[in-house]
Design an enzyme around this catalytic site. Structure first.
Site, short mmCIF file in Angstrom:
data_model
loop_
_atom_site.label_atom_id
_atom_site.label_comp_id
_atom_site.label_asym_id
_atom_site.label_seq_id
_atom_site.Cartn_x
_atom_site.Cartn_y
_atom_site.Cartn_z
N ASP A 170 0.88 -1.16 0.00
CA ASP A 170 0.00 0.00 0.00
C ASP A 170 0.93 1.21 0.00
O ASP A 170 2.01 1.17 0.60
CB ASP A 170 -0.88 -0.01 1.25
CG ASP A 170 -1.60 1.30 1.43
OD1 ASP A 170 -2.41 1.66 0.56
OD2 ASP A 170 -1.33 1.98 2.45
N VAL A 171 0.55 2.28 -0.65
CA VAL A 171 1.44 3.43 -0.79
C VAL A 171 1.01 4.60 0.10
O VAL A 171 1.78 5.10 0.93
CB VAL A 171 1.53 3.88 -2.27
CG1 VAL A 171 2.40 5.13 -2.40
CG2 VAL A 171 2.08 2.74 -3.13
#
Length: 240
Positions: free
Chosen positions: A16-17
């Site tokens: 996930d960023v």
């Protein structure tokens, strides 16, 4: 009881960023605080994040971060901020300057030496390009909401990554999924049979901030409060 796989056994790490590697809460509140200062009002950052969360997760939501224009217009009256679209556009455009967490870039550069890193973000491609640059462009592959046509926690998002890895000669079992959001990532990755790693960015704060609260907590396979913690664990596992 099946033991968690060793960190040395994975070929890929998927990330996930926004929220895990990029400090989106800091980016949002910095912009909102600047608007508040210009309007000569005072706002509470945690209240702003709570209002953001309620407004963001609605049926008429657009893709992120374009949706910040709509979100701003929804929360501005409650915060005493000017209700003008120009400020919403300003909030959306602020994503271009959101900073990586202080430990993110170095950790990703280190992890990239031993793993193929895959970005999995609900952000649009245009915003991801800025995020990736802030991180030192460490990714082997990247999947955005534009690429998948859906958003996490939709399993379809994950299955597209599984298909990519299969074509790359790997398997779902070769991936360690790394994320801060219990709702968007940790719960669904467990349901899909992935090994996962929770980066608890808000470990020193109460509540879920700008991220929706999960229906139930999922105990992760690995748990760190920073990306630096994960990188250190990999060094230890590899005997470096």
């Amino acid at each position: 009881m099946e033991l968690t796989k060793s960190l040395t056994e994975f070929k890929y790490m998927s990330f996930d960023v926004v929220g895990t590697l990029i400090d989106f809460e800091g980016g949002l509140t910095t912009c909102l605080q600047a608007i508040a200062a210009e309007a000569k009002v005072t706002i509470d950052s945690e209240e702003a994040l709570s209002l953001y969360r309620a407004a963001r997760y609605s049926e008429n939501a657009d893709l992120f971060p374009d949706d910040l224009v709509r979100v701003y217009l929804a929360i501005a009256p409650k915060l005493g901020l000017p209700v003008e679209e120009a400020y919403g556009i300003r909030l959306k455009e602020s994503a271009k300057a959101w900073k990586a967490f202080p430990d993110s870039a170095a950790a990703m550069a280190e992890l990239a030496k031993n793993y193929r890193l895959i970005a999995m973000t609900n952000a649009r491609r245009w915003a991801f390009e800025y995020f990736s640059e802030a991180l030192g462009n460490p990714f082997y592959a990247a999947f955005t909401a534009d690429d998948t046509g859906t958003e996490k926690p939709d399993p379809a998002f994950f299955h597209q990554v599984f298909d990519f890895v299969a074509k790359d000669g790997g398997d779902k079992a070769d991936i360690l999924h790394v994320a801060q959001s219990q709702y968007h990532d940790i719960g669904v990755s467990r349901e899909l049979g992935m090994t996962n790693c929770w980066i608890e960015r808000r470990h020193a704060q109460k509540g879920y901030g700008g991220t929706i609260e999960p229906a139930q907590f999922t105990k992760p396979d690995y748990h760190f409060t920073s990306m630096a913690g994960l990188a250190e664990a990999v060094r230890t596992a590899r005997g470096n």
